[in-house]
Design a protein around this motif. Structure first.
Motif, mmCIF file in Angstrom:
data_model
loop_
_atom_site.group_PDB
_atom_site.id
_atom_site.type_symbol
_atom_site.label_atom_id
_atom_site.label_comp_id
_atom_site.label_asym_id
_atom_site.label_seq_id
_atom_site.Cartn_x
_atom_site.Cartn_y
_atom_site.Cartn_z
ATOM 1 N N MET A 67 -0.888 -11.274 2.026
ATOM 2 C CA MET A 67 -0.638 -9.986 1.385
ATOM 3 C C MET A 67 -1.228 -8.870 2.234
ATOM 4 S SD MET A 67 -0.687 -9.388 -2.618
ATOM 5 C CE MET A 67 -2.370 -8.931 -3.010
ATOM 6 N N LYS A 68 -0.520 -7.776 2.265
ATOM 7 C CA LYS A 68 -0.916 -6.704 3.173
ATOM 8 C C LYS A 68 -1.990 -5.775 2.623
ATOM 9 C CE LYS A 68 3.347 -6.815 5.739
ATOM 10 N NZ LYS A 68 4.609 -6.155 6.055
ATOM 11 N N ILE A 69 -2.046 -5.707 1.323
ATOM 12 C CA ILE A 69 -3.040 -4.818 0.727
ATOM 13 C C ILE A 69 -4.285 -5.622 0.337
ATOM 14 C CG2 ILE A 69 -3.503 -3.323 -1.257
ATOM 15 C CD1 ILE A 69 -0.638 -2.323 -1.049
ATOM 16 N N LYS A 70 -5.414 -5.087 0.712
ATOM 17 C CA LYS A 70 -6.664 -5.796 0.459
ATOM 18 C C LYS A 70 -7.621 -4.961 -0.380
ATOM 19 C CE LYS A 70 -7.979 -6.177 4.717
ATOM 20 N NZ LYS A 70 -8.578 -6.590 5.995
ATOM 21 N N LYS A 71 -8.659 -5.640 -0.836
ATOM 22 C CA LYS A 71 -9.725 -4.979 -1.574
ATOM 23 C C LYS A 71 -10.315 -3.844 -0.734
ATOM 24 C CE LYS A 71 -14.209 -6.072 -3.499
ATOM 25 N NZ LYS A 71 -15.278 -7.052 -3.553
ATOM 26 N N GLY A 72 -10.526 -2.712 -1.359
ATOM 27 C CA GLY A 72 -11.124 -1.588 -0.646
ATOM 28 C C GLY A 72 -10.109 -0.590 -0.098
ATOM 29 N N ASP A 73 -8.849 -1.004 -0.048
ATOM 30 C CA ASP A 73 -7.793 -0.093 0.406
ATOM 31 C C ASP A 73 -7.531 0.973 -0.655
ATOM 32 O OD1 ASP A 73 -7.319 -1.458 2.761
ATOM 33 O OD2 ASP A 73 -5.671 -2.634 1.952
ATOM 34 N N THR A 74 -7.067 2.117 -0.211
ATOM 35 C CA THR A 74 -6.631 3.134 -1.159
ATOM 36 C C THR A 74 -5.115 3.087 -1.222
ATOM 37 O OG1 THR A 74 -8.542 4.497 -0.640
ATOM 38 C CG2 THR A 74 -6.728 5.585 -1.762
ATOM 39 N N VAL A 75 -4.597 3.067 -2.427
ATOM 40 C CA VAL A 75 -3.147 2.978 -2.573
ATOM 41 C C VAL A 75 -2.581 4.123 -3.409
ATOM 42 C CG1 VAL A 75 -2.994 0.463 -2.280
ATOM 43 C CG2 VAL A 75 -3.400 1.393 -4.551
ATOM 44 N N LEU A 76 -1.317 4.371 -3.168
ATOM 45 C CA LEU A 76 -0.564 5.353 -3.943
ATOM 46 C C LEU A 76 0.400 4.560 -4.822
ATOM 47 C CD1 LEU A 76 0.575 8.361 -4.338
ATOM 48 C CD2 LEU A 76 2.218 7.729 -2.583
ATOM 49 N N ILE A 77 0.456 4.931 -6.091
ATOM 50 C CA ILE A 77 1.348 4.222 -6.994
ATOM 51 C C ILE A 77 2.734 4.860 -6.899
ATOM 52 C CG2 ILE A 77 1.649 3.378 -9.372
ATOM 53 C CD1 ILE A 77 -1.053 2.594 -7.849
ATOM 54 N N ILE A 78 3.744 4.036 -6.687
ATOM 55 C CA ILE A 78 5.071 4.598 -6.457
ATOM 56 C C ILE A 78 6.049 4.376 -7.600
ATOM 57 C CG2 ILE A 78 4.976 4.719 -3.930
ATOM 58 C CD1 ILE A 78 6.429 1.984 -3.876
ATOM 59 N N SER A 79 5.642 3.600 -8.597
ATOM 60 C CA SER A 79 6.521 3.483 -9.754
ATOM 61 C C SER A 79 5.721 3.221 -11.024
ATOM 62 C CB SER A 79 7.561 2.376 -9.539
ATOM 63 O OG SER A 79 6.957 1.120 -9.590
ATOM 64 N N GLY A 80 6.382 3.391 -12.146
ATOM 65 C CA GLY A 80 5.718 3.174 -13.421
ATOM 66 C C GLY A 80 5.035 4.426 -13.936
ATOM 67 N N LYS A 81 4.264 4.273 -15.005
ATOM 68 C CA LYS A 81 3.664 5.428 -15.662
ATOM 69 C C LYS A 81 2.567 6.094 -14.833
ATOM 70 C CE LYS A 81 0.558 2.566 -18.518
ATOM 71 N NZ LYS A 81 -0.814 2.815 -18.114
ATOM 72 N N ASP A 82 2.006 5.384 -13.883
ATOM 73 C CA ASP A 82 0.951 5.948 -13.052
ATOM 74 C C ASP A 82 1.454 6.458 -11.703
ATOM 75 O OD1 ASP A 82 -1.322 5.566 -14.760
ATOM 76 O OD2 ASP A 82 -1.121 3.429 -14.405
ATOM 77 N N ARG A 83 2.752 6.604 -11.613
ATOM 78 C CA ARG A 83 3.366 7.068 -10.378
ATOM 79 C C ARG A 83 2.734 8.349 -9.859
ATOM 80 N NH1 ARG A 83 9.709 8.344 -10.185
ATOM 81 N NH2 ARG A 83 9.585 9.632 -8.349
ATOM 82 N N GLY A 84 2.429 8.368 -8.584
ATOM 83 C CA GLY A 84 1.841 9.553 -7.985
ATOM 84 C C GLY A 84 0.325 9.536 -7.943
ATOM 85 N N LYS A 85 -0.264 8.606 -8.680
ATOM 86 C CA LYS A 85 -1.733 8.523 -8.680
ATOM 87 C C LYS A 85 -2.219 7.665 -7.527
ATOM 88 C CE LYS A 85 -2.471 8.817 -13.674
ATOM 89 N NZ LYS A 85 -2.905 8.020 -14.829
#
Ligand SMILES: [Zn+2]
Length: 101
Positions: A1-19
């Motif tokens: 998996m490409k995303i690991k603990k400690g990474d910062t992510v942007l939510i791209i779908s769902g109710k939290d989109r944009g956070k």
């Protein structure tokens, strides 16, 4: 998996989109991640003793990693991850700025 603990992510779908939020945990097999402040769900707890009221607590639920995009620590943009091999080691690189992240 490409995303690991400690990474910062942007939510791209769902109710939290944009956070954005920090990855607290990643679940390899389920391909899910747990992100600080994202995908919160209110849960009612039962009263422990008679006469007491139940409480509402917020819990964080893991969600599919496909709903998030990593934010590059170098260019600060939401990006996709590529890999490069250097001295037989695999490094993650940002597909936008081509720097290691
Ligand atoms: Zn970048």
């Amino acid at each position: 998996m490409k995303i690991k603990k400690g990474d910062t992510v942007l939510i791209i779908s769902g109710k939290d989109r944009g956070k954005t939020g920090k990855v607290l945990k990643s679940f390899l097999q389920e391909e899910k991640i747990l992100v600080e402040g994202i995908n919160l769900k209110k849960k009612h707890t039962k009263p422990k003793r008679e006469g007491e009221k139940g409480q509402i607590v917020e819990i964080i639920l893991p969600f599919p990693v496909s709903k998030a995009k990593i934010i590059c620590t170098r260019c600060q943009k939401p990006t996709r991850i590529g890999y490069i091999l250097k001295e037989k080691k695999k490094f993650r690189v940002c597909k936008k700025c081509r720097k290691e992240i």
